[in-house]
Design an enzyme around this catalytic site. Sequence first.
Site, PDB file in Angstrom:
ATOM      1  N   HIS A 193       0.854  -1.197   0.000  1.00 25.94           N
ATOM      2  CA  HIS A 193       0.000   0.000   0.000  1.00 25.94           C
ATOM      3  C   HIS A 193       0.884   1.239   0.000  1.00 25.94           C
ATOM      4  O   HIS A 193       1.996   1.213   0.534  1.00 25.94           O
ATOM      5  CB  HIS A 193      -0.996  -0.001   1.167  1.00 25.94           C
ATOM      6  CG  HIS A 193      -0.402  -0.042   2.547  1.00 25.94           C
ATOM      7  ND1 HIS A 193       0.058   1.084   3.195  1.00 25.94           N
ATOM      8  CD2 HIS A 193      -0.213  -1.070   3.423  1.00 25.94           C
ATOM      9  CE1 HIS A 193       0.493   0.746   4.403  1.00 25.94           C
ATOM     10  NE2 HIS A 193       0.354  -0.555   4.565  1.00 25.94           N
TER      11      HIS A 193
ATOM     12  N   ASP B 115       6.232   0.529   7.591  1.00 25.56           N
ATOM     13  CA  ASP B 115       4.847   0.232   7.158  1.00 25.56           C
ATOM     14  C   ASP B 115       4.419   1.198   6.065  1.00 25.56           C
ATOM     15  O   ASP B 115       3.832   2.219   6.361  1.00 25.56           O
ATOM     16  CB  ASP B 115       3.915   0.301   8.361  1.00 25.56           C
ATOM     17  CG  ASP B 115       2.493  -0.093   8.024  1.00 25.56           C
ATOM     18  OD1 ASP B 115       2.269  -0.670   6.946  1.00 25.56           O
ATOM     19  OD2 ASP B 115       1.598   0.190   8.830  1.00 25.56           O
TER      20      ASP B 115
ATOM     21  N   GLU C 204      -5.088   1.823   2.466  1.00 26.55           N
ATOM     22  CA  GLU C 204      -5.072   0.576   3.264  1.00 26.55           C
ATOM     23  C   GLU C 204      -5.243   0.898   4.736  1.00 26.55           C
ATOM     24  O   GLU C 204      -5.932   0.191   5.469  1.00 26.55           O
ATOM     25  CB  GLU C 204      -3.751  -0.176   3.037  1.00 26.55           C
ATOM     26  CG  GLU C 204      -3.722  -1.584   3.642  1.00 26.55           C
ATOM     27  CD  GLU C 204      -3.300  -1.635   5.106  1.00 26.55           C
ATOM     28  OE1 GLU C 204      -3.511  -2.662   5.753  1.00 26.55           O
ATOM     29  OE2 GLU C 204      -2.773  -0.625   5.621  1.00 26.55           O
ATOM     30  N   GLU C 205      -4.610   1.990   5.162  1.00 25.60           N
ATOM     31  CA  GLU C 205      -4.583   2.322   6.593  1.00 25.60           C
ATOM     32  C   GLU C 205      -5.937   2.782   7.127  1.00 25.60           C
ATOM     33  O   GLU C 205      -6.109   2.899   8.331  1.00 25.60           O
ATOM     34  CB  GLU C 205      -3.522   3.405   6.864  1.00 25.60           C
ATOM     35  CG  GLU C 205      -2.088   2.960   6.568  1.00 25.60           C
ATOM     36  CD  GLU C 205      -1.538   1.955   7.583  1.00 25.60           C
ATOM     37  OE1 GLU C 205      -2.292   1.509   8.463  1.00 25.60           O
ATOM     38  OE2 GLU C 205      -0.349   1.624   7.464  1.00 25.60           O
TER      39      GLU C 205
ATOM     40  N   GLU D 269       3.712  -6.566   3.965  1.00 24.43           N
ATOM     41  CA  GLU D 269       3.626  -5.845   5.246  1.00 24.43           C
ATOM     42  C   GLU D 269       4.762  -6.309   6.162  1.00 24.43           C
ATOM     43  O   GLU D 269       5.247  -7.434   6.027  1.00 24.43           O
ATOM     44  CB  GLU D 269       2.282  -6.134   5.932  1.00 24.43           C
ATOM     45  CG  GLU D 269       1.068  -5.566   5.220  1.00 24.43           C
ATOM     46  CD  GLU D 269       0.801  -4.105   5.559  1.00 24.43           C
ATOM     47  OE1 GLU D 269       1.587  -3.477   6.297  1.00 24.43           O
ATOM     48  OE2 GLU D 269      -0.221  -3.587   5.069  1.00 24.43           O
TER      49      GLU D 269
ATOM     50  N   ASP E 181      -0.144   4.347   1.101  1.00 27.06           N
ATOM     51  CA  ASP E 181      -0.487   5.353   2.118  1.00 27.06           C
ATOM     52  C   ASP E 181       0.189   5.034   3.448  1.00 27.06           C
ATOM     53  O   ASP E 181       0.605   3.893   3.700  1.00 27.06           O
ATOM     54  CB  ASP E 181      -2.012   5.458   2.297  1.00 27.06           C
ATOM     55  CG  ASP E 181      -2.669   4.149   2.730  1.00 27.06           C
ATOM     56  OD1 ASP E 181      -2.274   3.083   2.232  1.00 27.06           O
ATOM     57  OD2 ASP E 181      -3.567   4.196   3.591  1.00 27.06           O
TER      58      ASP E 181
HETATM   59 ZN    ZN Z   1       0.696  -1.492   6.401  1.00 27.99          ZN
END
Ligand code: ZN
Length: 398
Positions: free
Chosen positions: A71, A103, A135-136, A163, A73
């Site tokens: 991801h 992350d 995603e977050e 991740e 974001d």
């Molecule tokens: Zn993540």
Amino acid sequence: MIDTAAQILCELIRIESISANSNLDIIAYIERALAAAGVTSRRVPSADGNKASLLATIGPADKPGIVLSAHTDVVPVDGQTWTVPPFGGVIRDGRVYGRGATDMKGFLAVVLAAVPRLKQAATIAPVHLCFSYDEEVGCRGAPDLVRALMQSVVPPALAIVGEPTTMRVVRAHKGKVARRITVTGRTGHSAMPHRAANAVDAAAAIAYALRSLADEEIARGGDTAFDPPFTTIHVGSLHGGSAVNLVPERAVLEYEIRTMPGRSAGDILARIDGLVDRERDRLRATAPEADIVSEEISAYPGHDIRADHAATLLIGRLADDPQPATTVAFGTEAGLYGQAGIPTLVCGPGDMARGHKADEWIGLDELEAADAMMVRLADLLRRPGEHWMQTGGAHGDD
Ligand SMILES: [Zn+2]
């Protein structure tokens, strides 16, 4: 190679792609990086056009391949005390510091740095790069991205969601549904509650019922591979009322359900809807205009693939993780790839214990380990007729 990945990571960190912002700048950066390596990509835009996921296939799209998912974001830095600029992209003492270092821009940077090598290797089987937005804030971008992927290629044989797992292979995590319930009653003097409709009263009844449902899930038990080993239901906030002598006309309750893989949130949600209906009827007995509205805040499915599935064992070899595949407490986009029928594992550099925190960092050695996985992946792509290519679409959940 690792210098390139670290350099790319610093540049990615400098693009403030927090979920509240548009991510089109970071998407444009990735597009340029791919184009420079001769790889074409296409955007999968959000409904309002402010955001986009990016999809690129390297190699033959008519063969089952391997998905690399990340991801774009990151979470905000508000209220955190950083000793380095969070969006500075600073390398110090063998670590890259910045929001998203762990992350999960670290994995993203390693993948981008590996693109020339993957392009050379992907002649028999393809690699699909899937980079999502939001995603977050509840995996909002990934569903359209997975759909676009499945419409444009032969079903992939496996997917790696990068991740941060300290390069451990993760085979399962819980799913989540978060909802907001807004109760609208009727205000009035507290001496005459019979002419009013108490919104806090209704919200409290719902909160109490949610606790009973949570207790049922504990009693049901589950899989000790998870901590806790059962589905959880939790009220996160409950607001309403302004004075003791006024009947409150509005209350807002937020709750979430974290389901064990295989446990359907739908059953629980149906029961919650039933008790919402009951409370609405109660309010309407005195105030016909009263209402209770439920809305989804975020949701993603759980994920589960067998520890002895061929894909699980293969990723174990790619990641050089000799231990049995494990589970994690946090959610990922893996469940969405799993639902599409792709055997999916979560495995990436960095430690989620450092994610979402001040002074987030990733070690150059951790980037190195992820890069080594890309080297092994490139070797795998060159081998024709490997078992993994035959397993496309064979999802191993149970
Ligand atoms: Zn993540």
